[in-house]
Design a protein around this motif. Structure first.
Motif, PDB file in Angstrom:
ATOM      1  N   PRO A 139       7.301  11.564 -12.997  1.00 30.36           N
ATOM      2  CA  PRO A 139       5.845  11.125 -13.678  1.00 30.36           C
ATOM      3  C   PRO A 139       4.629  11.058 -12.650  1.00 30.36           C
ATOM      4  O   PRO A 139       4.850  11.319 -11.599  1.00 30.36           O
ATOM      5  CB  PRO A 139       6.724   9.403 -13.245  1.00 30.36           C
ATOM      6  N   CYS A 140       3.716  11.485 -13.426  1.00 28.32           N
ATOM      7  CA  CYS A 140       2.325  11.788 -13.109  1.00 28.32           C
ATOM      8  C   CYS A 140       1.611  11.292 -12.911  1.00 28.32           C
ATOM      9  O   CYS A 140       0.639  11.303 -11.859  1.00 28.32           O
ATOM     10  CB  CYS A 140       1.524  12.473 -14.695  1.00 28.32           C
ATOM     11  N   GLY A 141       2.177   9.864 -12.778  1.00 29.87           N
ATOM     12  CA  GLY A 141       1.102   8.598 -11.742  1.00 29.87           C
ATOM     13  C   GLY A 141      -0.158   8.695 -12.295  1.00 29.87           C
ATOM     14  O   GLY A 141      -1.046   8.120 -12.213  1.00 29.87           O
ATOM     15  N   VAL A 142      -0.917   9.395 -13.805  1.00 28.45           N
ATOM     16  CA  VAL A 142      -1.869   9.416 -13.835  1.00 28.45           C
ATOM     17  C   VAL A 142      -2.299   8.816 -15.125  1.00 28.45           C
ATOM     18  O   VAL A 142      -3.127   8.044 -15.380  1.00 28.45           O
ATOM     19  CB  VAL A 142      -3.274  10.204 -13.922  1.00 28.45           C
ATOM     20  N   THR A 157      11.671  -1.492  -6.254  1.00 32.27           N
ATOM     21  CA  THR A 157      10.954   0.129  -6.501  1.00 32.27           C
ATOM     22  C   THR A 157      11.712   1.295  -6.990  1.00 32.27           C
ATOM     23  O   THR A 157      10.631   1.498  -7.823  1.00 32.27           O
ATOM     24  CB  THR A 157      10.791   0.232  -5.079  1.00 32.27           C
ATOM     25  N   SER A 158      13.181   1.377  -6.607  1.00 30.74           N
ATOM     26  CA  SER A 158      13.647   1.668  -8.527  1.00 30.74           C
ATOM     27  C   SER A 158      13.550   1.608  -9.312  1.00 30.74           C
ATOM     28  O   SER A 158      13.512   3.422 -10.160  1.00 30.74           O
ATOM     29  CB  SER A 158      15.096   2.550  -7.407  1.00 30.74           C
ATOM     30  N   ALA A 159      14.104   0.971  -9.597  1.00 30.62           N
ATOM     31  CA  ALA A 159      13.707   0.366 -11.019  1.00 30.62           C
ATOM     32  C   ALA A 159      12.343   0.764 -11.884  1.00 30.62           C
ATOM     33  O   ALA A 159      12.201   0.985 -12.352  1.00 30.62           O
ATOM     34  CB  ALA A 159      14.133  -1.450 -11.335  1.00 30.62           C
ATOM     35  N   ARG A 160      11.090   0.306 -10.660  1.00 27.94           N
ATOM     36  CA  ARG A 160       9.629   1.085 -11.738  1.00 27.94           C
ATOM     37  C   ARG A 160       9.625   2.314 -11.531  1.00 27.94           C
ATOM     38  O   ARG A 160       9.645   2.364 -12.608  1.00 27.94           O
ATOM     39  CB  ARG A 160       9.035  -0.162 -10.200  1.00 27.94           C
ATOM     40  N   LYS A 218       0.864  -1.245  -0.111  1.00 30.14           N
ATOM     41  CA  LYS A 218       0.247  -0.030   0.029  1.00 30.14           C
ATOM     42  C   LYS A 218       1.043   1.028   0.395  1.00 30.14           C
ATOM     43  O   LYS A 218       0.768   2.325  -0.970  1.00 30.14           O
ATOM     44  CB  LYS A 218      -1.180  -0.141   1.527  1.00 30.14           C
ATOM     45  N   TYR A 219       2.241   1.154   0.832  1.00 28.89           N
ATOM     46  CA  TYR A 219       2.878   2.114   0.719  1.00 28.89           C
ATOM     47  C   TYR A 219       3.800   2.548   0.308  1.00 28.89           C
ATOM     48  O   TYR A 219       5.040   2.298   0.072  1.00 28.89           O
ATOM     49  CB  TYR A 219       3.314   2.794   2.607  1.00 28.89           C
ATOM     50  N   ARG A 220       4.045   1.365  -1.012  1.00 32.09           N
ATOM     51  CA  ARG A 220       5.354   1.599  -1.538  1.00 32.09           C
ATOM     52  C   ARG A 220       5.774   2.651  -2.219  1.00 32.09           C
ATOM     53  O   ARG A 220       4.443   3.401  -3.184  1.00 32.09           O
ATOM     54  CB  ARG A 220       5.023   0.083  -2.795  1.00 32.09           C
ATOM     55  N   PRO A 221       6.503   3.504  -2.791  1.00 31.10           N
ATOM     56  CA  PRO A 221       7.157   4.323  -3.428  1.00 31.10           C
ATOM     57  C   PRO A 221       6.506   4.178  -4.484  1.00 31.10           C
ATOM     58  O   PRO A 221       7.072   3.215  -5.490  1.00 31.10           O
ATOM     59  CB  PRO A 221       8.396   4.457  -2.913  1.00 31.10           C
ATOM     60  N   GLN A 222       5.615   5.266  -4.977  1.00 29.90           N
ATOM     61  CA  GLN A 222       5.557   5.790  -6.444  1.00 29.90           C
ATOM     62  C   GLN A 222       6.337   6.925  -7.296  1.00 29.90           C
ATOM     63  O   GLN A 222       6.188   7.110  -8.275  1.00 29.90           O
ATOM     64  CB  GLN A 222       4.301   5.888  -6.975  1.00 29.90           C
ATOM     65  N   VAL A 226       0.181   4.133 -15.034  1.00 32.25           N
ATOM     66  CA  VAL A 226      -0.844   3.271 -13.951  1.00 32.25           C
ATOM     67  C   VAL A 226      -0.209   1.531 -14.058  1.00 32.25           C
ATOM     68  O   VAL A 226      -0.388   1.148 -13.453  1.00 32.25           O
ATOM     69  CB  VAL A 226      -2.090   3.119 -14.518  1.00 32.25           C
ATOM     70  N   GLU A 227      -0.070   1.552 -15.698  1.00 31.03           N
ATOM     71  CA  GLU A 227      -0.336  -0.196 -15.721  1.00 31.03           C
ATOM     72  C   GLU A 227       0.971  -0.293 -15.516  1.00 31.03           C
ATOM     73  O   GLU A 227       1.356  -1.481 -14.981  1.00 31.03           O
ATOM     74  CB  GLU A 227      -0.222  -0.429 -16.990  1.00 31.03           C
ATOM     75  N   ILE A 228       2.560   0.408 -15.826  1.00 32.62           N
ATOM     76  CA  ILE A 228       3.232  -0.172 -14.341  1.00 32.62           C
ATOM     77  C   ILE A 228       3.359  -0.855 -13.250  1.00 32.62           C
ATOM     78  O   ILE A 228       3.970  -0.564 -12.959  1.00 32.62           O
ATOM     79  CB  ILE A 228       5.178   1.195 -15.379  1.00 32.62           C
ATOM     80  N   ALA A 229       2.971   0.343 -12.426  1.00 31.73           N
ATOM     81  CA  ALA A 229       2.375   0.370 -11.206  1.00 31.73           C
ATOM     82  C   ALA A 229       1.627  -0.885 -10.824  1.00 31.73           C
ATOM     83  O   ALA A 229       2.162  -1.750  -9.600  1.00 31.73           O
ATOM     84  CB  ALA A 229       1.816   1.831 -10.245  1.00 31.73           C
ATOM     85  N   ALA A 230       1.083  -1.062 -11.604  1.00 34.24           N
ATOM     86  CA  ALA A 230      -0.597  -2.146 -11.845  1.00 34.24           C
ATOM     87  C   ALA A 230       1.214  -3.255 -11.801  1.00 34.24           C
ATOM     88  O   ALA A 230      -0.017  -4.503 -11.453  1.00 34.24           O
ATOM     89  CB  ALA A 230      -1.167  -2.132 -12.447  1.00 34.24           C
ATOM     90  N   GLY A 231       1.879  -3.760 -12.785  1.00 36.02           N
ATOM     91  CA  GLY A 231       2.909  -4.063 -13.004  1.00 36.02           C
ATOM     92  C   GLY A 231       2.135  -4.983 -14.661  1.00 36.02           C
ATOM     93  O   GLY A 231       2.821  -6.324 -14.622  1.00 36.02           O
ATOM     94  N   ASN A 232       0.974  -4.470 -15.075  1.00 36.17           N
ATOM     95  CA  ASN A 232       1.045  -4.854 -16.234  1.00 36.17           C
ATOM     96  C   ASN A 232       0.888  -4.269 -17.483  1.00 36.17           C
ATOM     97  O   ASN A 232       0.306  -4.130 -18.248  1.00 36.17           O
ATOM     98  CB  ASN A 232      -0.905  -5.119 -16.243  1.00 36.17           C
ATOM     99  N   ASP A 233       1.909  -3.678 -17.853  1.00 35.32           N
ATOM    100  CA  ASP A 233       2.506  -2.882 -18.939  1.00 35.32           C
ATOM    101  C   ASP A 233       2.662  -4.367 -19.623  1.00 35.32           C
ATOM    102  O   ASP A 233       3.756  -4.124 -18.700  1.00 35.32           O
ATOM    103  CB  ASP A 233       3.331  -1.574 -18.442  1.00 35.32           C
ATOM    104  N   VAL A 234       2.584  -3.991 -21.044  1.00 36.71           N
ATOM    105  CA  VAL A 234       2.906  -5.113 -21.913  1.00 36.71           C
ATOM    106  C   VAL A 234       4.299  -4.822 -22.609  1.00 36.71           C
ATOM    107  O   VAL A 234       5.350  -5.274 -22.809  1.00 36.71           O
ATOM    108  CB  VAL A 234       2.335  -4.586 -23.076  1.00 36.71           C
ATOM    109  N   ASP A 235       4.677  -3.707 -22.529  1.00 38.43           N
ATOM    110  CA  ASP A 235       6.314  -2.843 -22.418  1.00 38.43           C
ATOM    111  C   ASP A 235       7.347  -3.111 -21.857  1.00 38.43           C
ATOM    112  O   ASP A 235       8.733  -3.135 -21.892  1.00 38.43           O
ATOM    113  CB  ASP A 235       5.714  -1.702 -23.225  1.00 38.43           C
ATOM    114  N   VAL A 236       7.060  -3.273 -20.347  1.00 41.16           N
ATOM    115  CA  VAL A 236       8.033  -3.367 -19.199  1.00 41.16           C
ATOM    116  C   VAL A 236       7.478  -4.707 -18.302  1.00 41.16           C
ATOM    117  O   VAL A 236       6.380  -4.713 -17.631  1.00 41.16           O
ATOM    118  CB  VAL A 236       7.265  -2.473 -18.073  1.00 41.16           C
ATOM    119  N   GLN A 237       8.629  -4.812 -18.731  1.00 34.10           N
ATOM    120  CA  GLN A 237       8.606  -6.843 -18.560  1.00 34.10           C
ATOM    121  C   GLN A 237       9.096  -7.033 -17.017  1.00 34.10           C
ATOM    122  O   GLN A 237      10.219  -6.856 -16.868  1.00 34.10           O
ATOM    123  CB  GLN A 237       9.126  -7.822 -19.716  1.00 34.10           C
TER     124      GLN A 237
END
Length: 560
Positions: A74-77, A55-58, A11-15, A82-93
């Motif tokens: 990063p804007c965060g919205v 976390t730094s890598a993300r 919940k409190y992982r740095p963004q 949003v998808e990188i933070a959720a871990g489901n971005d197709v271009d970030v594996q």
């Protein structure tokens, strides 16, 4: 449908970069690289577990692929953020090298890297625990890692960088993630407790931070456990509740034992060990905590030394340290530090710890070296050492060009009438006594190094024409005094009441002994006396006779 509970560590992982606790050096490097556009094609994040490598890598991946980027903010919205933070971005594996460590896995990665990203600016591979790759897999990765296509970024993370081949290390930009300082963990936990609407004592927060041992993720997991175990109807989470829930050592026990040792209260010290034993404490861990508490007290007695501790602990340590002599604190710290090894190796750790505590109670020095020297000076002058130096020596005056430094009686306060009696003539001080006064004047001028060097000199004369001293030929202390000559002469002038140039000569063997040599002779004589008394002690002699043995060695542990 009930929303599943999200643990605090997630919940409190740095963004954002600013949210990374205790990693300012890494944040500064990455932010400046993004601002200047000098972002490397491959990064290696190394460091202990739970401190922010992945976390730094993300966050870096979001900064590179944000629709407003590349940007350090990063804007965060947007979609990529949003998808990188959720871990489901197709271009970030994100790849776990522990389970994908074969050469075939790396070949598949290398083939996929040829294609352009589906949507984002970069195709980014985050490889966690990269040291788990096999030797063949590393070799297959080398060429791609050195010269990847322009749309590829590699972000590697590992807790064991020494297992990486030098050929890999030379192709990446390394960022060393450090353990998070205790004070910063405490501050962050306090913020989260307030956000979660939990009241928790300062001692409990500090206990959680200490248990985490520098890992922010571990600290959040322990805090989560503490919140889960707490009765919602109860008020504050106290120290005792935290110790029971986390299975930690009660810090009040540690403080009480060290306080008892400093107070020379053997009963209270042994009682503290009993309390810790009844709470199920590990004796080796208790020995470590006691040494740590003694260390913190010793450092708290030194002006200007900063400690990585919460503010409330710093204040408490300073108050307690002010009640004890710094030499005693240092001695107790030394004995408890040595006790750690003894307890770890002992077949009965509790007994070894009790013996160490008793030794600390009975052998910790009660006086500092300056106080002992003052006592020796007082014995020679017949004046109690408890009196201030000004009362013992009186006003220092010279009545003629070659008149010796004299000790004049200190006049009584004007408000108190004194009977009229004939004053005794001031007794001239000998050369060695006057020389000791001058050394103390240099020490009082905050020139401790020069004063220590002057103790190795032999005074030849102290006159209006100058102060002449002799060093043994080749002595290094002469150079120290020469370097500090202006400050030394200024201190002499303040003590004498007139300016007396310092004259230094070198001799093969000065006729008289220096202050340092006199002190050493006194120390040796005192040590020999203590050893002789120990050998002839009735209890020791009785033990030798009963056991039919002999005394093999006697060690001097200092004045009792």
């Amino acid at each position: 449908m009930t929303t599943p509970y999200l643990v605090l560590a997630r919940k409190y992982r740095p963004q954002r970069f600013q949210d990374l606790t205790g990693q300012e050096h890494v944040v500064r490097t990455l932010v400046n690289a993004l601002k200047s556009g000098r972002v490397a094609h491959a990064f290696l994040f190394t460091g202990p577990r739970g401190c922010g490598k992945t976390t730094s890598a993300r966050i870096l991946a979001r900064a590179l692929n944000c629709e407003k980027g590349p940007t350090p903010e990063p804007c965060g919205v947007c979609g990529p953020c949003v998808e990188i933070a959720a871990g489901n971005d197709v271009d970030v594996q994100e790849i776990d090298a522990a389970s994908n460590n074969g050469v075939d896995d790396v070949r598949a990665l290398r083939e996929a890297a040829k294609y352009l990203p589906a949507r984002d600016r970069y195709k980014i591979y985050i490889v966690d625990e990269v040291h788990m790759l096999s030797g063949a897999a590393f070799n297959a990765l080398l060429k791609t890692l050195e010269e990847p296509p322009g749309h590829i970024k590699f972000l590697l993370a590992t807790t064991d960088p020494q297992k990486l081949p030098a050929t890999i290390l030379s192709r990446v930009q390394r960022q060393n993630i450090q353990l998070v300082p205790l004070g910063k963990i405490v501050a962050r936990l306090r913020e989260i407790a307030q956000a979660e609407d939990f009241r928790i004592s300062d001692g409990a927060v500090t206990m959680v931070a200490r248990q985490a041992q520098g890992s922010m993720r571990d600290a959040l997991s322990l805090l989560d456990q503490l919140f889960s175990a707490h009765d919602p109807a109860a008020e504050e989470i106290g120290d005792e509740e935290a110790a029971q829930t986390l299975g930690a050592l009660d810090t009040s026990v540690v403080r009480d034992i060290v306080t008892a040792v400093l107070a020379r209260d053997a009963s209270a010290a042994m009682g503290g060990v009993v309390r810790a034993y009844e709470q199920g404490a590990d004796m080796k861990r208790l020995a470590e905590e006691l040494a740590s508490q003694a260390r913190n007290l010793a450092l708290a007695s030194l002006p200007g030394v900063k400690q990585d501790l919460p503010d409330h602990e710093v204040r408490s340590l300073a108050q307690e340290a002010a009640q004890h002599d710094s030499a005693q604190l240092a001695r107790v710290f030394e004995l408890l530090q040595l006790a750690q090894d003894e307890v770890a190796k002992a077949s009965s750790p509790r007994h070894a710890l009790e013996v160490a505590l008793l030794r600390a109670v009975h052998l910790a020095p009660a006086s500092s070296l300056p106080e002992l020297v003052a006592k020796l000076d007082a014995l020679g002058s017949g004046v109690p050492a408890s009196k201030p130096a000004a009362d013992r020596w009186g006003a220092r005056v010279l009545t003629a060009d070659t008149a010796p430094l004299r000790a004049a009686p200190t006049p009584p306060p004007a408000a108190v009438p004194e009977p009229e009696v004939e004053a005794a003539p001031a007794r001239p001080l000998d050369l060695q006594s006057r020389w000791r006064l001058l050394i103390e004047s240099v020490r009082g001028a905050r020139k401790a190094g020069a004063a220590a060097a002057l103790e190795h000199a032999v005074p030849l004369k102290i006159e209006r024409a100058g102060v002449q001293i002799a060093f043994r030929k080749g002595a290094g202390q002469a150079a120290i005094v020469l370097e500090a000559r202006p400050a030394v002469e200024a201190a002499f002038e303040k003590a004498l009441g007139f300016r007396a140039p310092l004259q230094i000569v070198e001799q093969e063997a000065p006729a008289d002994t220096s202050v340092a040599e006199q002190k050493q002779k006194l120390r040796v004589a005192a040590s020999e006396s203590r050893i002789a008394l120990a050998r002839e002690h009735p209890a020791v002699r009785a033990a030798v006779e009963v056991l039919g043995g002999e005394i093999e060695d006697v060690r001097d542990l200092g004045e009792e």
